[in-house]
Design a protein around this motif. Structure first.
Motif, PDB file in Angstrom:
ATOM      1  N   ILE A  18      46.575  42.085  38.885  1.00 16.25           N
ATOM      2  CA  ILE A  18      45.835  41.233  39.261  1.00 16.25           C
ATOM      3  C   ILE A  18      44.353  41.202  38.969  1.00 16.25           C
ATOM      4  CG2 ILE A  18      44.879  39.675  41.417  1.00 16.25           C
ATOM      5  CD1 ILE A  18      47.694  40.819  42.660  1.00 16.25           C
ATOM      6  N   ASP A  19      43.600  42.403  39.066  1.00 18.61           N
ATOM      7  CA  ASP A  19      42.387  42.473  38.718  1.00 18.61           C
ATOM      8  C   ASP A  19      42.197  42.248  37.109  1.00 18.61           C
ATOM      9  OD1 ASP A  19      39.564  43.361  39.183  1.00 18.61           O
ATOM     10  OD2 ASP A  19      39.944  45.359  38.556  1.00 18.61           O
ATOM     11  N   LEU A  25      40.673  35.579  33.348  1.00 17.75           N
ATOM     12  CA  LEU A  25      40.494  34.357  33.431  1.00 17.75           C
ATOM     13  C   LEU A  25      39.134  33.883  33.977  1.00 17.75           C
ATOM     14  CD1 LEU A  25      42.358  31.671  34.439  1.00 17.75           C
ATOM     15  CD2 LEU A  25      42.003  32.719  36.819  1.00 17.75           C
ATOM     16  N   ARG A  26      38.458  34.693  34.529  1.00 15.18           N
ATOM     17  CA  ARG A  26      36.847  34.270  34.956  1.00 15.18           C
ATOM     18  C   ARG A  26      36.006  34.705  33.633  1.00 15.18           C
ATOM     19  NH1 ARG A  26      34.927  37.168  39.241  1.00 15.18           N
ATOM     20  NH2 ARG A  26      33.396  35.555  39.691  1.00 15.18           N
ATOM     21  N   GLY A  27      36.233  35.910  32.989  1.00 14.13           N
ATOM     22  CA  GLY A  27      35.544  36.124  31.706  1.00 14.13           C
ATOM     23  C   GLY A  27      34.448  37.086  32.158  1.00 14.13           C
ATOM     24  N   LYS A  28      34.411  37.603  33.416  1.00 14.11           N
ATOM     25  CA  LYS A  28      33.467  38.691  33.848  1.00 14.11           C
ATOM     26  C   LYS A  28      33.984  39.510  34.529  1.00 14.11           C
ATOM     27  CE  LYS A  28      31.598  35.241  37.236  1.00 14.11           C
ATOM     28  NZ  LYS A  28      30.103  34.835  37.777  1.00 14.11           N
ATOM     29  N   SER A  34      37.543  42.554  42.339  1.00 20.60           N
ATOM     30  CA  SER A  34      38.233  43.663  43.098  1.00 20.60           C
ATOM     31  C   SER A  34      38.744  43.225  44.340  1.00 20.60           C
ATOM     32  CB  SER A  34      37.684  44.865  43.250  1.00 20.60           C
ATOM     33  OG  SER A  34      37.361  45.407  41.874  1.00 20.60           O
ATOM     34  N   ILE A  35      37.716  42.552  45.168  1.00 21.42           N
ATOM     35  CA  ILE A  35      38.144  41.842  46.603  1.00 21.42           C
ATOM     36  C   ILE A  35      39.090  41.053  46.481  1.00 21.42           C
ATOM     37  CG2 ILE A  35      36.952  40.466  48.311  1.00 21.42           C
ATOM     38  CD1 ILE A  35      34.313  41.815  47.426  1.00 21.42           C
TER      39      ILE A  35
END
Length: 111
Positions: A18-19, A25-28, A34-35
């Motif tokens: 998932i991480d 997906l977010r690109g950063k 992590s949260i």
């Protein structure tokens, strides 16, 4: 419920999957990945117990990872300040240029 190495491996594998997916997906790469991964992992692993258990496990996973990430950020900031190189010329007034109308002391001017 006893914890065995297999269940920890499943948790770790799901969390990492998932991480990495969130990073892609977010690109950063930031603590929010992590949260969110901790919350989603908790929810997915508790899916067989019903929606209420999923929400509780998601909250616990998110809170646990938020504490871990927050502690890591605080530790990084503390150690960065501790090992910062001081500027050697800030506290040495002899390194400052003379003010206007003030004659120079020391070696004087060579002519």
């Amino acid at each position: 419920m006893p914890v065995n190495p297999g269940s920890f491996a499943v948790w770790g594998g799901l969390f990492s999957t998932i991480d990495c997916g969130l990073v892609r997906l977010r690109g950063k790469e930031d603590p929010w990945n992590s949260i969110t991964s901790g919350a989603m992992t908790g929810a997915i692993l508790a899916a067989r117990s019903g929606p209420l258990a999923m929400v509780g496990s998601a909250m616990m996973g998110g809170i646990l990872l938020a504490l871990i990430e927050g502690f890591g950020i605080l530790l990084t900031r503390y150690t960065a300040q501790q090992f910062q190189n001081p500027n050697p010329f800030v506290e040495d007034p002899s390194q400052l240029p003379p003010k206007e109308g003030q004659e120079t002391r020391g070696y004087g001017q060579y002519q």
